[in-house]
Scaffold this motif. Structure first.
Motif, mmCIF file in Angstrom:
data_model
loop_
_atom_site.group_PDB
_atom_site.id
_atom_site.type_symbol
_atom_site.label_atom_id
_atom_site.label_comp_id
_atom_site.label_asym_id
_atom_site.label_seq_id
_atom_site.Cartn_x
_atom_site.Cartn_y
_atom_site.Cartn_z
ATOM 1 N N PRO A 86 1.085 -8.647 2.953
ATOM 2 C CA PRO A 86 1.396 -9.090 1.721
ATOM 3 C C PRO A 86 0.534 -9.357 0.343
ATOM 4 N N VAL A 87 -0.632 -9.353 0.962
ATOM 5 C CA VAL A 87 -1.848 -9.338 0.139
ATOM 6 C C VAL A 87 -2.780 -8.152 0.321
ATOM 7 N N GLY A 88 -3.309 -7.386 -0.785
ATOM 8 C CA GLY A 88 -4.272 -6.391 -0.766
ATOM 9 C C GLY A 88 -3.790 -5.169 -0.035
ATOM 10 N N GLY A 89 -2.458 -4.645 -0.376
ATOM 11 C CA GLY A 89 -2.005 -3.866 0.348
ATOM 12 C C GLY A 89 -1.673 -2.705 -0.857
ATOM 13 N N ALA A 90 -1.577 -1.349 -0.594
ATOM 14 C CA ALA A 90 -1.180 -0.373 -1.445
ATOM 15 C C ALA A 90 -0.652 0.684 -0.574
ATOM 16 N N VAL A 91 0.407 1.531 -0.986
ATOM 17 C CA VAL A 91 1.190 2.468 -0.124
ATOM 18 C C VAL A 91 1.821 3.357 -0.987
ATOM 19 N N VAL A 92 1.621 4.597 -0.546
ATOM 20 C CA VAL A 92 2.215 5.741 -1.235
ATOM 21 C C VAL A 92 3.150 6.617 -0.112
ATOM 22 N N LEU A 93 4.364 6.518 -0.628
ATOM 23 C CA LEU A 93 5.223 7.362 0.450
ATOM 24 C C LEU A 93 5.978 8.769 -0.004
ATOM 25 N N SER A 94 6.089 9.740 0.456
ATOM 26 C CA SER A 94 6.864 10.811 -0.205
ATOM 27 C C SER A 94 7.946 11.378 0.895
ATOM 28 N N THR A 95 8.925 12.115 0.258
ATOM 29 C CA THR A 95 9.616 12.717 1.022
ATOM 30 C C THR A 95 10.214 14.030 0.136
ATOM 31 N N GLY A 96 11.073 14.822 0.788
ATOM 32 C CA GLY A 96 11.492 16.112 0.488
ATOM 33 C C GLY A 96 11.527 17.289 1.453
ATOM 34 N N ASN A 97 11.886 18.225 1.107
ATOM 35 C CA ASN A 97 11.924 19.524 1.948
ATOM 36 C C ASN A 97 11.631 20.664 1.208
ATOM 37 N N ILE A 98 10.944 21.612 2.086
ATOM 38 C CA ILE A 98 10.460 22.696 1.508
ATOM 39 C C ILE A 98 11.376 23.660 0.601
ATOM 40 N N LEU A 99 12.521 23.536 0.926
ATOM 41 C CA LEU A 99 13.573 24.480 0.375
ATOM 42 C C LEU A 99 13.951 23.788 -0.977
ATOM 43 N N ALA A 100 14.030 22.441 -1.188
ATOM 44 C CA ALA A 100 14.302 21.797 -2.538
ATOM 45 C C ALA A 100 12.958 21.746 -3.381
ATOM 46 N N GLY A 101 11.741 22.195 -2.823
ATOM 47 C CA GLY A 101 10.641 22.508 -3.558
ATOM 48 C C GLY A 101 10.030 21.259 -3.893
ATOM 49 N N GLY A 102 10.561 20.297 -4.699
ATOM 50 C CA GLY A 102 9.800 19.063 -4.962
ATOM 51 C C GLY A 102 9.855 17.929 -3.765
ATOM 52 N N SER A 103 8.826 17.027 -4.283
ATOM 53 C CA SER A 103 8.850 15.496 -3.284
ATOM 54 C C SER A 103 9.136 14.523 -4.343
ATOM 55 N N THR A 104 9.816 13.520 -3.473
ATOM 56 C CA THR A 104 10.087 12.164 -4.264
ATOM 57 C C THR A 104 8.834 11.533 -3.708
ATOM 58 N N VAL A 105 8.222 10.750 -4.708
ATOM 59 C CA VAL A 105 6.843 10.015 -4.385
ATOM 60 C C VAL A 105 7.232 8.308 -4.896
ATOM 61 N N ILE A 106 6.785 7.544 -3.864
ATOM 62 C CA ILE A 106 7.087 6.057 -4.262
ATOM 63 C C ILE A 106 5.628 5.571 -4.181
ATOM 64 N N ALA A 107 5.335 4.599 -5.018
ATOM 65 C CA ALA A 107 3.826 4.025 -4.633
ATOM 66 C C ALA A 107 4.250 2.338 -5.076
ATOM 67 N N VAL A 108 3.604 1.498 -4.060
ATOM 68 C CA VAL A 108 3.847 0.064 -4.142
ATOM 69 C C VAL A 108 2.608 -0.541 -3.919
ATOM 70 N N VAL A 109 2.123 -1.485 -4.801
ATOM 71 C CA VAL A 109 1.007 -2.143 -4.447
ATOM 72 C C VAL A 109 1.175 -3.725 -4.576
ATOM 73 N N THR A 110 0.536 -4.522 -4.069
ATOM 74 C CA THR A 110 0.873 -6.027 -3.675
ATOM 75 C C THR A 110 0.379 -6.658 -5.214
ATOM 76 N N GLU A 111 1.123 -7.748 -5.524
ATOM 77 C CA GLU A 111 1.013 -8.493 -6.870
ATOM 78 C C GLU A 111 -0.518 -8.955 -7.129
ATOM 79 N N ASP A 112 -1.409 -9.352 -6.047
ATOM 80 C CA ASP A 112 -2.779 -9.537 -6.314
ATOM 81 C C ASP A 112 -3.654 -8.203 -6.913
ATOM 82 N N LEU A 113 -3.106 -7.208 -6.309
ATOM 83 C CA LEU A 113 -3.952 -5.777 -6.915
ATOM 84 C C LEU A 113 -3.348 -5.591 -8.333
ATOM 85 N N VAL A 114 -2.140 -5.907 -8.802
ATOM 86 C CA VAL A 114 -1.788 -5.659 -10.084
ATOM 87 C C VAL A 114 -2.870 -6.440 -10.944
#
Ligand SMILES: [Zn+2]
Ligand SMILES: [Zn+2]
Length: 911
Positions: free
Chosen positions: A834-862
């Motif tokens: 809950p404090v001091g966390g940063a995560v980046v997640l991605s998904t997709g497949n090679i046929l579709a070409g692109g990846s969806t990327v999501i990034a989340v940081v905790t409030e204290d980092l903001v």
């Protein structure tokens, strides 16, 4: 004063007058000229008799009288722009005519004109003028024969014969062919009818004002013009006259506008009833009334002849006329559909003489209202768009492509855009519009250009015919045509034409046209295709080698001449050889199955959809049949099924197909169905499909070849039902061998499916349904499983969390997941850190070409200046969102490398 004759009486007195003088009263031909692809619409009385003048057709009479329905709305004779603006122009009009085919000539024609005008219709003799031909180029003799005939009329002022040159008094059908001088009859209506009274102008016959009116033109066809310009006298001389019906009615009723005759009184009264205008108010702003009265009359006659509103060709004209009338209605306050009411008055005025209007009453009213409603939906937006285009116009002329866009998008016909532009003193580029429409129709695969006028070589073949007749090889009727009784005919080869030239012999591989004394090959007509087959030499006692010609088409290049068009596939055919011409019998039998089935289909469609489901086109081929008919909406699957069942029931009933020959009149009186766009002779062949109680199940005029009994159709299967044009549907179907092939094919596919499904054939539909349920169940399970799997994978990855300074960082790719699942995982990460966390997640497949990327940081980092979107950006991706959560994308192949940079990027930001 004698009581005024009504318009209908005037038409009848004209016809009666000539019937009393030995003429046959001939009904008007359809507005759609049968067998003439060069004309959009029948536009003069001559169209019906053109082939007689060209020597390609004969009639059982030599004197005829008629009133011909005509349309002039496109092409060379285009009166549309003037319609409504003045009192004399119409899109639809009637042409009265009397005709002599090699019978009487100038003396009689002129005397009868004089008698009808002055004795029957009592026009003042001293006000009639006659013009005769005097060549302004000095080549063709002056027509003294006609001038003398005029001077001999009792009471005719000899000074009233006037001579004019080629432009006014010489008539020709085309650059070559029949032509001759004409004599026009003009009437001096008196000063009070002069629109230029008091102004200096050329006042007289063929002058500039409205005082002198041309009433009637008598054309005397006496020459044949050749390509080199040479004129040769015709052996048989003809008379062709034309008198505009609306004009003579206006004259005899003493009014200054065709629209003030009783012909238009009914429809104008209906319109005034709707607007509430007095007669004076109507006359003060007469244009909208004239346009509506004219257009609704045209539309009613067109629909009665099968030309329903649509997007192209003739059908476009009907649509345009209805829409233009509707728009002029808005100018006099008519905003609800009103044209059906107006059309009722047209049908009342004309229905007795033109019974097709009565018969089509329901569909006329229905199509009018439907079209008005459809147009009303787009009229306002379309007009608004046009007005804004016009406002922003740099030039005086609106681009034709823009006008086409208005039509394609808002259904605003060109003619209406032009009307509106002209109300603003601007114009529309018509050429550009036509170009845009043609480009569009090419792009959509339609728009066949009109074919060229046939008969270029008819003179040549007429010459061959004459030769053969002179030698006694052919009788006066030429080649005998009998496709009904015999598929094999023996006879002498009378002529071989190779590359348009008559030869004594033909060589191997030559394309050749063969003339025999008689043929059993059917010539394409009424949708039924040509027969094919072979012509082979009969062995002769004098020896000589055999030869063979494969016949691929049939042709009728001139009246009385039939040629078999084919290729020499062995030997050397010679004129004079005895030969047998044999139709491909199996192919012909398939064609006959499809033709008889076509009649059964027509009947079943009318039973199912109503009488307005009229034939609009047909193809009868050996492989299948195609049938187009008027119907505004797609048929339901139940209707298609019912039609197919009805046809098959009529097939199973083994009904007798009865062929008879009778007069056209008799057949029509008995209710035989005549087909739209088809041209009929005086004697017609009828096809009746008889029920056991001797009632006619189906009754059509038809020159095609048919089975003896319906059971021979075998089976009838509808392959497709679809749309070909607005308000026109098309059915394709197969019979006999074709139906068997189709069913065998479908059976095989079904058997394969059954065996793959491991069930009996009957159980296939239920099994497929089960499988579909199962598949959707499995999909759901799979989705759940994937989510659980992603979570498990993520749990494992949580052990890989790195620490950068005091921040926990994780970057994970989870293939084949989705954004929603990624957000769920990000929440899970935040629960753990809950404090001091940063995560980046991605998904997709090679046929579709692109990846969806999501990034989340905790409030204290903001608060410390680390934003989720910046993380995505620092990896080289694009995206946006809130400071604590952002979504974006990255090329799939860059994910691994990007993630490896994350810790470094973060540590720089934390400095
Ligand atoms: Zn004048
Ligand atoms: Zn037929």
């Amino acid at each position: 004063m004698t009581p005024k004759l009504s318009g209908n009486q005037i038409r009848q007195t004209f016809i009666d007058f000539f019937v009393e003088r030995g003429h046959t009263a001939v009904p008007s031909m359809s507005l759609v000229p049968g067998g003439d692809s060069t004309l959009l619409f029948t536009n003069s009385g001559m169209v019906q008799f053109k082939d007689v003048f060209l020597g390609k057709d004969r009639k059982p009479y030599t004197r005829a009288v008629d009133s011909q329905k005509c349309m002039r709305v496109a092409g060379k004779h285009n009166d549309l722009e003037d319609v409504g603006r003045d009192d004399t122009h119409h899109t639809f009009f009637e042409m009265l005519g009397n005709w002599s085919f090699g019978d009487y000539y100038k003396k009689e024609a002129i005397a009868w004109s004089w008698q009808l005008l002055t004795e029957v219709w009592k026009l003042p003799k001293d006000r009639i003028y006659a013009t005769c031909f005097k060549d302004d180029q000095g080549d063709i003799p002056q027509d003294d024969e006609a001038a003398d005939a005029w001077r001999n009329q009792p009471g005719f002022d000899p000074d009233h014969v006037l001579f004019f040159g080629r432009k006014d008094n010489f008539w020709q059908m085309a650059e070559t062919g029949p032509c001759g001088p004409c004599s026009e009859i003009h009437l001096d209506r008196g000063e009070e009818f002069d629109n230029l009274r008091g102004k200096p102008h050329r006042c007289g016959v063929n002058g500039e004002c409205t005082r002198f009116l041309e009433l009637w033109n008598n054309v005397f066809i006496q020459y044949n013009r050749f390509e080199d310009g040479r004129l040769e006298p015709l052996p048989a001389k003809h008379v062709d006259t034309g008198m505009g019906f609306e004009r003579i009615v206006a004259v005899l009723q003493g009014v200054d506008s065709n629209y003030k005759t009783d012909i238009f009184a009914g429809v104008l009264e209906v319109l005034r009833g709707l607007t509430g205008h007095s007669e004076a108010q109507m006359l003060a702003d007469f244009t909208p009334y004239r346009v509506i009265a004219d257009h609704v009359r045209s539309a009613a006659f067109l629909i009665a002849d099968g030309v329903v509103p649509g997007n192209a060709g003739r059908n476009y004209v009907t649509r345009m006329l209805i829409r233009r009338a509707a728009r002029f209605g808005t100018k006099i306050g008519l905003h609800e559909p009103f044209l059906a009411r107006a059309a009722e008055a047209v049908i009342a005025q004309y229905g007795d003489f033109y019974s097709e209007l009565q018969k089509s009453r329901a569909s006329i009213l229905d199509y009018l209202t439907r079209e008005e409603v459809r147009f009303a939906r787009t009229l306002e937006t379309g007009t608004a768009h046009l007005e804004s285009l016009l406002l922003n116009l740099d030039a005086r002329v609106l681009d034709g492509h823009d006008a086409f866009e208005l039509y394609a998008t808002y259904g605003l016909p060109f003619e209406i855009s032009r009307d509106i532009a002209r109300e603003h003193d601007l114009d529309v580029d018509e050429k550009g519009f036509v170009e845009a429409r043609e480009e569009h129709s090419k792009a959509s695969g339609g728009g066949k250009a009109m074919g060229k006028l046939g008969g270029e070589d008819s003179e040549y073949f007429a010459g061959i015919l004459k030769d053969l007749q002179a030698k006694g090889k052919l009788g006066k009727d030429g080649v005998e045509y009998d496709p009904y009784n015999s598929l094999r005919v023996e006879g002498e080869v009378l002529a071989l034409v190779v590359d348009g030239v008559s030869k004594e012999t033909a060589e191997l591989d030559d394309q050749v046209e063969v003339i025999l004394p008689k043929t059993g090959f059917y010539i394409e007509a009424g949708g039924q295709v040509n027969d094919t087959g072979f012509i082979r030499r009969l062995s002769s006692p004098s020896g000589g080698d055999g030869w063979e010609i494969e016949v691929s088409a049939m042709r009728r290049p001139a009246a009385g001449v039939i040629t078999h068009v084919g290729t020499v596939i062995s030997g050397r055919p010679k004129v004079g050889d005895k030969a047998a011409a044999e139709v491909d019998a199996a192919r012909r039998h398939d064609i006959m199955r499809n033709h008889t089935a076509t009649h059964l289909l027509h009947k079943a469609l009318q039973e199912t959809l109503g009488d307005q489901a009229k034939q609009a086109g047909s193809l009868v081929a050996p492989t299948h049949l195609r049938f187009d008919f008027n119907h505004p909406v797609a048929m339901t699957p139940e209707q298609v099924e019912r039609v197919e069942r009805m046809v098959n029931e009529a097939v199973a009933a083994d009904l007798l197909v009865q062929k008879e020959t009778k007069s056209l009149d008799e057949a029509k009186k008995e209710g035989a169905m005549a087909l739209f766009g088809e041209k009929y002779g005086e004697t017609v062949r009828t096809i009746s499909i008889m029920e056991d109680n001797h009632d006619k199940y189906s009754y059509e005029l038809c020159g095609g070849t048919h089975l003896e009994r319906t059971s021979d159709v075998g089976a009838f299967v509808i392959v497709s039902e679809g749309s070909v044009a607005a308000n026109v549907r098309r059915i394709e179907a197969v019979t006999g061998r074709g139906a068997y092939r189709l069913m065998a094919q479908r059976n095989k596919a079904l058997n394969q499916a059954a065996s793959a499904l491991k069930v009996a054939v009957d159980e296939v539909p239920a099994k497929v349904e089960d499988l579909q349920d199962e598949v959707s169940e499995l999909k759901k399970e799979l989705a759940e499983l994937r989510a659980r799997q992603a979570l498990a994978a993520f749990d494992l990855q949580l052990s890989n969390v790195q620490t950068v300074k005091d921040v926990h960082v994780l970057a994970v790719d989870i293939p084949d997941s989705n954004a929603e699942a990624l957000r769920m995982l990000a929440d899970k990460f935040r629960e753990k850190y809950p404090v001091g966390g940063a995560v980046v997640l991605s998904t997709g497949n090679i046929l579709a070409g692109g990846s969806t990327v999501i990034a989340v940081v905790t409030e204290d980092l903001v608060k410390r200046g680390i934003k989720a979107g910046d993380l995505i950006a620092s990896l080289g991706g694009k995206g946006g969102g809130r400071p604590n959560m952002a979504q974006g994308s990255l090329p799939r192949e860059q994910i691994r490398e990007a993630f490896s940079k994350l810790a470094k990027a973060l540590s720089e930001k934390l400095k």
